[in-house]
Design an enzyme around this catalytic site. Sequence first.
Site, short mmCIF file in Angstrom:
data_model
loop_
_atom_site.label_atom_id
_atom_site.label_comp_id
_atom_site.label_asym_id
_atom_site.label_seq_id
_atom_site.Cartn_x
_atom_site.Cartn_y
_atom_site.Cartn_z
N GLY A 1 3.30 9.00 -3.34
CA GLY A 1 2.61 8.16 -2.54
C GLY A 1 3.66 7.88 -1.33
O GLY A 1 4.92 8.76 -1.36
N GLY B 1 5.50 5.00 1.29
CA GLY B 1 5.62 3.62 1.72
C GLY B 1 5.67 3.48 3.13
O GLY B 1 5.54 4.40 4.11
N GLY C 1 9.51 5.00 3.48
CA GLY C 1 9.77 6.19 2.79
C GLY C 1 8.88 6.88 1.99
O GLY C 1 7.59 6.49 2.06
N VAL D 1 7.36 7.81 -2.40
CA VAL D 1 7.43 7.42 -3.65
C VAL D 1 7.45 8.57 -4.64
O VAL D 1 6.51 9.26 -4.20
CB VAL D 1 6.63 6.37 -3.92
CG1 VAL D 1 6.50 5.82 -5.49
CG2 VAL D 1 6.94 4.99 -2.98
N LYS E 1 11.32 4.89 -5.18
CA LYS E 1 11.30 4.81 -3.56
C LYS E 1 12.38 5.30 -3.08
O LYS E 1 13.36 4.78 -3.28
CB LYS E 1 10.67 3.42 -3.65
CG LYS E 1 10.45 3.22 -2.09
CD LYS E 1 9.87 1.84 -1.74
CE LYS E 1 8.72 1.23 -2.02
NZ LYS E 1 8.29 0.23 -1.75
N ASP F 1 1.88 -10.35 0.98
CA ASP F 1 1.38 -8.84 1.44
C ASP F 1 0.36 -8.44 -0.21
O ASP F 1 0.17 -7.59 -0.55
CB ASP F 1 2.00 -7.76 1.70
CG ASP F 1 1.33 -6.58 2.18
OD1 ASP F 1 0.19 -6.88 2.66
OD2 ASP F 1 1.90 -5.66 2.20
#
Length: 717
Positions: free
Chosen positions: A27, A29, A32, A34, A49, A145
């Site tokens: 994925g 972020g 950056g 992951v 990460k 969040d």
Amino acid sequence: MYTYALNLGYGKRTDVMEKYEPIQAVGRGAYGYVYLYRQLSNNKHVVIKQIPMESITTEECELTKNEVRVLAMLHHPNIIEYYENFLENHTMMIVMEYAPGGNLYDYLRCRGEGNLLQEEDVLHLFCQLVVGMKHIHECSILHRDIKSNNILLDRSHRIVKIGDFGISKILSSKSKAHSVVGTPCYLSPELCQEKPYNKKSDIWALGCVLYEMLTLRRAFEAETLPALIMKIMRGIFVPIHPQYSAEMRSLVHLLLHVDPGQRPNIHEIISNPLVFPTIFKLHADLGMVRCVSRPLRLSSVGTRTRSSRGSEDSTDREKQDADRSVFLEELSEKETATEATAAMQPSAVFCLDPCGNVCRLPLGHCEGNVCQVAASKTHKAAITNLGQVILWKPPTDSANLDNNDEVLLIPTILKSPSSVVIVQVACGEGFIACITDRGILMTSGSGASGSLGHGSTNDVSQLKIVESLLGVSIKQIACGTAHVIALSADHQVYTWGCGDNGRLGIGSRMMQLWPKLANVDDMLYQVVDVAAGEDCSLLTTSSGILLASGSNRMNKLCVDETDIAGFEILKQIEDVATFVPVCSRPLSNNKICKVAAGLDHTVFLTDAGEVFTSGKNTSGQLGHEGSQNPRVPTRVMEPVSHSHVVEVACGREFTVAVTKECRVYFWGGKGDDPESDQSNHSVREKIRPYLLDLPLNAERRVAIASSDSCVVLCNKF
């Protein structure tokens, strides 16, 4: 592993990556990428990460540091675990736990429209979020969040992990945040208005996630941002499907209340009648939830490591379900047999007053038979073999009765959460404490002395979990008038409440609002039983050595040092603030198996069935005329001295002993009885134990409890 402080100094550690083998990207972020890696030392999957420090702004760099800082503070089975961070070629590497089940958002979207989750499954996931959020808030952290994308799952989609703490904020005491952050669909009304906000904004986002699990769609969506803000400000969302209970729909509305003052805090959510039973199931199914605000020594019974919880697969789950089914079948058979026996032999609970008068307590419409009793100045209680709690109270109009009218105690069934089976109850002055069959401790009543263990002196009207002991399996509980002693399954002792006279045994005489681990040397003593007096605490050990703390008025705890013969006091002690061995001879020459403490005297039972007493003797409560030295413990006179005693209890000015044959002996009496004088002749008559006429079954053991003004007893079932 390199510490957080060192790593944020941007020292290069190019060799650290050699510990990991890359597998694939998983994925992207905010700042950056992951990646999934394999840790070579244990073949375990982790995610790293990677944030290039040279290509992000100063503000973004601070957010990255903040994420590492927050992750390092949190340790909980429902929060993504942080392992380490380091710099590699000007790139910040944050190594974290891998959740193989993806995120909650994708899981819900893959179900397809109309394929709603069962309410039980929603509660199972939601309650994990609640206990995880509790840990976050107790660390004074705002997540800011919370959304389904940031909630990760294990392979079986049964365990949730809260992640992505990039914009979290660490709060100082009672502070509020001001900056507008978070995903628009999950913003709270106060955030939309740019007002100061606190933990209640996380509660709003939690409500949005709960709504999403129930409907498979977001609570607030609109084509434009102004339209979205308007919906949030008005709290307008599509009604929830009627297949879900009214309690569930009500919970959603409660969490999504536009007024933050009307939203519950995380502790009130845990106490919600819909949420409460599932918290118990989670405690049994997922392992013990730790509370880092009060570091405790956790029980080794039934626990698993955090890493095994995070990587649990479907095979483990199937095995657990099979084991649980077998257990439930066996439990059902035992309950059926118990009910049949109980129907043939009904309970009988008796209450003795300070003058030795006996009355039978009505049981009302309780289920099962009484197997344990408890008493205090304000409460009389009992537990049935089916887990019900009976409380006896005077009628509400008893104040209007004539002096000649007898005030009968009315039995009521204590309301407890569904699916909760209570196995022990103890009573203090104005409060009660209960233990469930899973070793969870709950308290309710007056919190004035801090004896509820909830971190405050607030009263609690319904049974509430003592959350700081959720990670400990509680085996036994004892209550003084204003303090509590709890014994765990691994023989650890926790005390809290009023600390006067050093009764808590923790070296302090201050009030304790949270359970605190008592300093008992477990290499020397294995505690197997606990007892509490009005101003003292007593611990029975497996070796027969008795430990005591608190007031030693008239040497009632027998911690005065005596000579070898036991006649002369070498060192007189008025109170002790830590648990010390009972050392007064001749009592210290015997193994103690049971003990009961009144205000001014204590009764001790040896493993040979002999009874000793020590303390004041103003009403004959010691059962002997005393020796030349009034501070020396002495054996109770006949006929008790010729009997094998198995249970003892005492009030302020009287004492009770129960023999192996279920004979009940009483001595002492109420000192302010207007019909009796306090001459030496009167006291001498009260000293000698006499037999009470109680219809007890000699084939069954006796359950007994006492307060300063009464004794409650019955045959155990």
